[in-house]
Design a protein around this motif. Structure first.
Motif, PDB file in Angstrom:
ATOM      1  N   TRP A 256       0.806  -1.223   0.000  1.00 17.15           N
ATOM      2  CA  TRP A 256       0.000   0.000   0.000  1.00 17.15           C
ATOM      3  C   TRP A 256       0.846   1.283   0.000  1.00 17.15           C
ATOM      4  O   TRP A 256       0.666   2.150  -0.844  1.00 17.15           O
ATOM      5  CB  TRP A 256      -0.993   0.023   1.173  1.00 17.15           C
ATOM      6  N   GLN A 257       1.789   1.388   0.958  1.00 19.86           N
ATOM      7  CA  GLN A 257       2.554   2.638   1.064  1.00 19.86           C
ATOM      8  C   GLN A 257       3.367   2.899  -0.201  1.00 19.86           C
ATOM      9  O   GLN A 257       3.482   4.040  -0.641  1.00 19.86           O
ATOM     10  CB  GLN A 257       3.496   2.600   2.282  1.00 19.86           C
TER      11      GLN A 257
ATOM     12  N   PHE B 126       1.069   4.060  -2.863  1.00 23.56           N
ATOM     13  CA  PHE B 126       0.628   5.415  -2.519  1.00 23.56           C
ATOM     14  C   PHE B 126       1.709   6.434  -2.863  1.00 23.56           C
ATOM     15  O   PHE B 126       1.435   7.473  -3.452  1.00 23.56           O
ATOM     16  CB  PHE B 126       0.254   5.524  -1.037  1.00 23.56           C
ATOM     17  N   ARG B 127       2.962   6.123  -2.513  1.00 21.11           N
ATOM     18  CA  ARG B 127       4.044   7.075  -2.792  1.00 21.11           C
ATOM     19  C   ARG B 127       4.216   7.293  -4.290  1.00 21.11           C
ATOM     20  O   ARG B 127       4.445   8.415  -4.739  1.00 21.11           O
ATOM     21  CB  ARG B 127       5.356   6.576  -2.182  1.00 21.11           C
ATOM     22  N   LEU B 128       4.088   6.223  -5.061  1.00 18.24           N
ATOM     23  CA  LEU B 128       4.191   6.369  -6.515  1.00 18.24           C
ATOM     24  C   LEU B 128       3.105   7.333  -7.022  1.00 18.24           C
ATOM     25  O   LEU B 128       3.370   8.244  -7.809  1.00 18.24           O
ATOM     26  CB  LEU B 128       4.034   5.001  -7.201  1.00 18.24           C
TER      27      LEU B 128
ATOM     28  N   MET C 129       1.528   9.520  -5.289  1.00 12.04           N
ATOM     29  CA  MET C 129       1.766  10.837  -4.698  1.00 12.04           C
ATOM     30  C   MET C 129       2.839  11.578  -5.496  1.00 12.04           C
ATOM     31  O   MET C 129       2.731  12.779  -5.732  1.00 12.04           O
ATOM     32  CB  MET C 129       2.198  10.617  -3.245  1.00 12.04           C
ATOM     33  N   GLY C 130       3.869  10.865  -5.903  1.00  3.33           N
ATOM     34  CA  GLY C 130       4.911  11.482  -6.736  1.00  3.33           C
ATOM     35  C   GLY C 130       4.328  11.934  -8.067  1.00  3.33           C
ATOM     36  O   GLY C 130       4.740  12.934  -8.638  1.00  3.33           O
TER      37      GLY C 130
ATOM     38  N   VAL D  23      -2.658  14.465  -1.978  1.00  2.99           N
ATOM     39  CA  VAL D  23      -2.904  13.296  -1.122  1.00  2.99           C
ATOM     40  C   VAL D  23      -4.209  12.581  -1.493  1.00  2.99           C
ATOM     41  O   VAL D  23      -4.240  11.353  -1.600  1.00  2.99           O
ATOM     42  CB  VAL D  23      -2.938  13.699   0.372  1.00  2.99           C
TER      43      VAL D  23
ATOM     44  N   LYS E 248      -4.497   8.893  -3.029  1.00  2.00           N
ATOM     45  CA  LYS E 248      -5.187   7.805  -2.319  1.00  2.00           C
ATOM     46  C   LYS E 248      -6.202   7.116  -3.236  1.00  2.00           C
ATOM     47  O   LYS E 248      -6.309   5.890  -3.250  1.00  2.00           O
ATOM     48  CB  LYS E 248      -5.898   8.345  -1.071  1.00  2.00           C
TER      49      LYS E 248
ATOM     50  N   GLN F 280      -6.101   3.286  -4.410  1.00  2.00           N
ATOM     51  CA  GLN F 280      -7.244   2.370  -4.220  1.00  2.00           C
ATOM     52  C   GLN F 280      -7.655   1.718  -5.532  1.00  2.00           C
ATOM     53  O   GLN F 280      -7.889   0.511  -5.596  1.00  2.00           O
ATOM     54  CB  GLN F 280      -8.431   3.128  -3.636  1.00  2.00           C
TER      55      GLN F 280
ATOM     56  N   TRP G  99      12.021  10.686   0.407  1.00  2.00           N
ATOM     57  CA  TRP G  99      10.929  10.036  -0.325  1.00  2.00           C
ATOM     58  C   TRP G  99      10.159   9.077   0.574  1.00  2.00           C
ATOM     59  O   TRP G  99       8.933   9.074   0.623  1.00  2.00           O
ATOM     60  CB  TRP G  99      11.515   9.291  -1.527  1.00  2.00           C
TER      61      TRP G  99
ATOM     62  N   MET H  85      -3.265   3.705   5.930  1.00  2.00           N
ATOM     63  CA  MET H  85      -3.764   2.734   4.956  1.00  2.00           C
ATOM     64  C   MET H  85      -5.272   2.565   5.132  1.00  2.00           C
ATOM     65  O   MET H  85      -5.719   2.270   6.234  1.00  2.00           O
ATOM     66  CB  MET H  85      -3.056   1.409   5.210  1.00  2.00           C
TER      67      MET H  85
ATOM     68  N   ILE I 295     -11.583  -1.474  -0.328  1.00  2.00           N
ATOM     69  CA  ILE I 295     -11.199  -1.996  -1.643  1.00  2.00           C
ATOM     70  C   ILE I 295     -12.200  -3.068  -2.072  1.00  2.00           C
ATOM     71  O   ILE I 295     -12.673  -3.079  -3.216  1.00  2.00           O
ATOM     72  CB  ILE I 295      -9.780  -2.628  -1.588  1.00  2.00           C
TER      73      ILE I 295
ATOM     74  N   GLN J 222     -15.385  -1.648  -3.167  1.00  2.00           N
ATOM     75  CA  GLN J 222     -15.244  -1.030  -4.478  1.00  2.00           C
ATOM     76  C   GLN J 222     -15.355  -2.078  -5.588  1.00  2.00           C
ATOM     77  O   GLN J 222     -15.948  -1.827  -6.624  1.00  2.00           O
ATOM     78  CB  GLN J 222     -13.885  -0.331  -4.553  1.00  2.00           C
TER      79      GLN J 222
END
Lengths: 156, 198
Positions: A11-12, A15-17, A19-20, A25, A29, A33, B11, B18, B24, B27
């Motif tokens: 997940w993180q 999410f970071r990808l 977000m970049g 945010v 998100k 999802q 980074w 989460m 999910i 969804q």
């Protein structure tokens, strides 16, 4: 069961990808999802030809690239996002600046540098993006130079 | 190379709570329902339209072949219109999300170009079939009218058809094309980014 593990493990990173890619945010998100919805649907077709991380990154990055199509619609419904603002942990200005700089890069560069910063091997990045390893290496070098320059210009 | 700035460190500090996994899974369920509803809706519409036309056919007992051809042409217009919209969506779904970015973007571009062509062509076909069908269908009934009434009926219909053809059709096409052109331009620029690699 397997999906639950994948979800908590990745997940993180996903999410970071995102977000970049977006530096927002709430959108990140949503994109993350969406990615896991696709992962859920596609998981039975995963044959293990690449490692699962690479496979998820492919889905996540394609999902980000496709995001342009939705951009307009999201702008229209942006109002309620302000209500969610308190959820965001206050991040150091340096981190904010890094994500801001990355989101301002050309789309494919955003993906490449995000993967690199997440410690994905360059061979795997090449595999995810569909470029040769040599190309990826050169790109990463140039992007990092650009980022360093931007950081210095802004006194970080 | 990246001097003394620890980009990787910075980074990895970005994180967000989460969401619960049930979000999910919900969804996924909603998505299944959405597909189902689309399918049911499209098919019900098709069925109702056909039932309505068949009802006219049986109830009014048209004698002229032109009327029957008119009915068939109008149905064809509606069916082709529905088919187009049902086809578009699965096409987008068919692009595998698990291929690499390069292949994905190429396929996305290909699909969008095809979509653009289909939109314009199908909208033209739809309006043309509908106009021709209507004109043929009306013939039998206007023949029985007085000359003035017949001319008036055709004139009003023609004005309506012309309004559709000259005003509504180009407007519809322009709107669709503008949206598609935007996304095509964006995807093209991403494909170029890929190609511009050393």
């Amino acid at each position: 069961m397997v999906f639950d593990e994948i979800y908590s493990m990745h997940w993180q990173k996903v999410f970071r990808l995102c977000m970049g890619y977006t530096n927002d945010v709430d959108i990140a998100k949503d994109l993350a999802q969406d990615t896991f919805v696709i992962v859920w649907q596609q998981l039975p077709n995963f044959r293990g030809e690449s490692n699962i991380g690479t496979w998820i990154y492919r889905i996540a990055s394609n999902n980000c690239l496709k995001f342009v199509e939705k951009q307009k619609r999201i702008v229209k419904t942006e109002l309620p996002t302000q209500l969610m603002e308190e959820q965001v942990v206050s991040v150091e200005p340096q981190i904010q600046f890094l994500y801001k700089c990355i989101a301002a890069l050309p789309e494919t560069d955003r993906i490449i540098i995000s993967l690199e910063l997440d410690e994905v091997k360059q061979a795997d990045i090449a595999n995810i993006v569909g470029l040769s390893e040599a190309n990826v290496r050169v790109k990463i070098h140039r992007i990092k130079e650009k980022l360093t320059q931007r950081f210095k210009e802004n006194g970080f | 190379m990246d001097s003394n700035i620890d980009f990787k460190g910075l980074w990895s500090k970005q994180s967000v709570q989460m969401p619960d996994i049930s979000i999910i899974k919900d969804q996924v369920k909603q998505l299944k329902w959405k597909y189902m509803r689309r399918l049911v809706f499209a098919n019900t519409l098709l069925l109702l339209t056909s039932a309505f036309i068949i009802f006219i056919w049986i109830y009014f007992q048209p004698e002229y072949t032109t009327t029957k051809i008119g009915i068939v042409v109008v149905i064809a217009a509606m069916v082709s219109f529905l088919l187009m919209f049902n086809r578009m969506y699965p096409l987008l779904m068919k692009i595998s999300q698990t291929q690499n970015n390069q292949q994905y973007l190429q396929n996305l571009l290909l699909l969008q170009r095809r979509q653009k062509f289909m939109h314009a062509t199908m909208t033209n076909i739809y309006f043309a079939l509908l106009s021709v069908g209507l004109a043929l269908y009306m013939y039998e009934y206007t023949v029985r009218m007085s000359a003035v009434a017949a001319v008036t009926t055709y004139a009003v219909t023609m004005v309506w058809i012309l309004f559709n053809w000259i005003y509504l059709r180009p407007k519809q096409i322009k709107k669709q094309q503008a949206e598609l052109n935007d996304t095509i331009a964006k995807v093209e620029s991403m494909v170029r980014q890929m190609e511009s690699c050393v």
